[in-house]
Design an enzyme around this catalytic site. Structure first.
Site, PDB file in Angstrom:
ATOM      1  N   ALA A   1     -13.269  10.662  10.223  1.00 57.36           N
ATOM      2  CA  ALA A   1     -12.691  10.702   8.870  1.00 57.36           C
ATOM      3  C   ALA A   1     -11.922   9.424   8.557  1.00 57.36           C
ATOM      4  O   ALA A   1     -11.841   8.994   7.406  1.00 57.36           O
ATOM      5  CB  ALA A   1     -11.762  11.906   8.737  1.00 57.36           C
TER       6      ALA A   1
ATOM      7  N   ARG B   1     -10.828  -1.453  -2.933  1.00 59.78           N
ATOM      8  CA  ARG B   1     -10.865  -2.336  -1.756  1.00 59.78           C
ATOM      9  C   ARG B   1     -12.263  -2.340  -1.137  1.00 59.78           C
ATOM     10  O   ARG B   1     -12.935  -1.325  -1.190  1.00 59.78           O
ATOM     11  CB  ARG B   1      -9.857  -1.831  -0.712  1.00 59.78           C
ATOM     12  CG  ARG B   1      -8.455  -1.832  -1.230  1.00 59.78           C
ATOM     13  CD  ARG B   1      -7.574  -1.008  -0.300  1.00 59.78           C
ATOM     14  NE  ARG B   1      -6.213  -0.951  -0.821  1.00 59.78           N
ATOM     15  CZ  ARG B   1      -5.362   0.010  -0.499  1.00 59.78           C
ATOM     16  NH1 ARG B   1      -5.725   1.002   0.297  1.00 59.78           N
ATOM     17  NH2 ARG B   1      -4.144   0.000  -0.983  1.00 59.78           N
TER      18      ARG B   1
ATOM     19  N   HIS C   1     -15.306   6.526   0.009  1.00 64.08           N
ATOM     20  CA  HIS C   1     -14.955   6.903   1.389  1.00 64.08           C
ATOM     21  C   HIS C   1     -15.846   8.067   1.864  1.00 64.08           C
ATOM     22  O   HIS C   1     -16.389   8.023   2.970  1.00 64.08           O
ATOM     23  CB  HIS C   1     -13.470   7.290   1.420  1.00 64.08           C
ATOM     24  CG  HIS C   1     -12.907   7.547   2.786  1.00 64.08           C
ATOM     25  ND1 HIS C   1     -11.704   7.026   3.191  1.00 64.08           N
ATOM     26  CD2 HIS C   1     -13.358   8.281   3.830  1.00 64.08           C
ATOM     27  CE1 HIS C   1     -11.450   7.415   4.441  1.00 64.08           C
ATOM     28  NE2 HIS C   1     -12.441   8.184   4.844  1.00 64.08           N
TER      29      HIS C   1
ATOM     30  N   ASP D   1       0.851  -1.184   0.000  1.00 62.48           N
ATOM     31  CA  ASP D   1       0.000   0.000   0.000  1.00 62.48           C
ATOM     32  C   ASP D   1       0.898   1.248   0.000  1.00 62.48           C
ATOM     33  O   ASP D   1       2.117   1.151   0.190  1.00 62.48           O
ATOM     34  CB  ASP D   1      -0.868  -0.056   1.260  1.00 62.48           C
ATOM     35  CG  ASP D   1      -1.602   1.226   1.525  1.00 62.48           C
ATOM     36  OD1 ASP D   1      -2.327   1.678   0.622  1.00 62.48           O
ATOM     37  OD2 ASP D   1      -1.441   1.786   2.631  1.00 62.48           O
TER      38      ASP D   1
ATOM     39  N   MET E   1     -11.074   4.329   5.902  1.00 60.10           N
ATOM     40  CA  MET E   1      -9.799   4.512   5.184  1.00 60.10           C
ATOM     41  C   MET E   1      -9.396   3.279   4.374  1.00 60.10           C
ATOM     42  O   MET E   1      -9.524   2.159   4.851  1.00 60.10           O
ATOM     43  CB  MET E   1      -8.690   4.861   6.168  1.00 60.10           C
ATOM     44  CG  MET E   1      -7.447   5.428   5.500  1.00 60.10           C
ATOM     45  SD  MET E   1      -7.750   7.031   4.714  1.00 60.10           S
ATOM     46  CE  MET E   1      -7.724   8.122   6.145  1.00 60.10           C
TER      47      MET E   1
ATOM     48  N   LYS F   1     -11.653   7.123  -2.815  1.00 57.52           N
ATOM     49  CA  LYS F   1     -11.924   8.326  -2.029  1.00 57.52           C
ATOM     50  C   LYS F   1     -13.376   8.815  -2.151  1.00 57.52           C
ATOM     51  O   LYS F   1     -13.901   9.425  -1.221  1.00 57.52           O
ATOM     52  CB  LYS F   1     -10.942   9.446  -2.408  1.00 57.52           C
ATOM     53  CG  LYS F   1      -9.473   9.093  -2.127  1.00 57.52           C
ATOM     54  CD  LYS F   1      -9.220   8.624  -0.701  1.00 57.52           C
ATOM     55  CE  LYS F   1      -7.764   8.243  -0.452  1.00 57.52           C
ATOM     56  NZ  LYS F   1      -7.589   7.328   0.685  1.00 57.52           N
TER      57      LYS F   1
HETATM   58 MG   LIG Z   1      -2.754   3.016   3.680  1.00 52.48          MG
END
Ligand SMILES: [Mg+2]
Length: 282
Positions: free
Chosen positions: A58, A173, A69, A25, A62, A66
């Site tokens: 927030a 993911r 998210h 990652d 994760m 995005k």
């Molecule tokens: Mg990461």
């Protein structure tokens, strides 16, 4: 007695070769200790909307794409309640799209403020290369953001052989698609020879969903959420409290190994190779 070895036994096939690919990652794994860059910008975008969120809120989703998210933040009950109190209606897809469009330039503008490589990265990459492992990478970042990270990493001496972000696949993911793109791009013969390393729970699942091994990094990323100096300044008892909370949650999500940071990976690779030689599968 009638007996048929052909009918009454099956024989299982096992990969007994070495690790061939390590997929890392980005934020919280190889750079940006504490995974600060995205967390800070999610807070900024929601504050601009008049619905400030905490950095803990927030951080909950994760690792995801995005835009996904941002949508997941609006589904956190505490955030949703404050949104409705402030705006008088539930957040919509249009709200998520507007915030995402605002997120992208803000994120790109501050990425380089948080792009220092995590201690141990260069040493571990060098040892992996010595062993002949290929180095792949995946990220919840989009291509423009990744390009900034890649340029900053190269300046510091880290250039993976392949990089795929959430914008390169239909599903980010926890789907394994980005890992599978690395496998194809780097000509890897089987998923049993692949190890995924990530600081988030969804990034651990990404590796498992691709069929490989997964290692969680408990301390350097999103789960603690502190920068390197802040982490180092903590009393040992406080550090241990973080470990006692995070290690079990990563194991529960299916990680084969959990360690503090990228600096601790080599013994895990030794163990995986011993298990492969014994015929074990991920
Ligand atoms: Mg990461």
């Amino acid at each position: 007695m009638q007996f048929s070895f052909e009918r009454e036994f099956t024989y299982s096939r096992a990969y007994r070769g070495p690790i061939r690919l390590v997929v890392l990652d980005w934020a919280g794994t190889t750079m940006d200790f504490g995974c600060m860059a995205p967390a800070v910008v999610f807070c900024e975008v929601f504050a601009e909307e008049g619905v400030p969120i905490s950095i803990e809120e927030a951080r909950i989703p994760m690792g995801a794409h995005k835009k996904v998210h941002i949508g997941l933040i609006t589904e956190i009950p505490s955030v949703r309640r404050r949104w409705v109190e402030t705006k008088g209606s539930e957040p919509t897809e249009a709200d998520v799209t507007r915030m995402f469009e605002r997120f992208v330039p803000l994120q790109e503008a501050c990425l380089s403020d948080y792009s220092t490589l995590i201690p141990g990265t260069l040493e571990v990459i060098a040892q992996c290369r010595q062993r002949g492992y290929k180095i792949g990478s995946t990220s919840g970042y989009l291509p423009g953001m990744l390009a900034i990270n890649q340029a900053d990493a190269t300046k510091q001496g880290y250039t993976p052989d392949a990089t795929f972000g959430a914008g390169d696949v239909p599903r980010g993911r926890p789907f394994g698609h980005m890992v599978l793109r690395n496998i194809v791009a780097l000509d890897i013969p089987c998923v049993q020879s692949v190890v995924k390393i990530d600081d988030t729970l969804t990034g651990i699942e990404e590796g498992l969903n691709a069929g490989g091994w997964a290692i969680g990094l408990a301390i350097s990323g999103n789960e603690v959420g502190l920068q390197y100096d802040e982490w180092m300044a903590l009393p040992e008892a406080t550090k241990q409290k973080h470990r006692d909370r995070i290690y079990p949650s990563m194991y529960q999500r299916g990680a084969h190994y959990v360690v503090d940071s990228i600096a601790d990976l080599m013994p895990c690779f030794d163990d995986i190779e011993a298990r492969l030689r014994r015929g074990e599968k991920p």
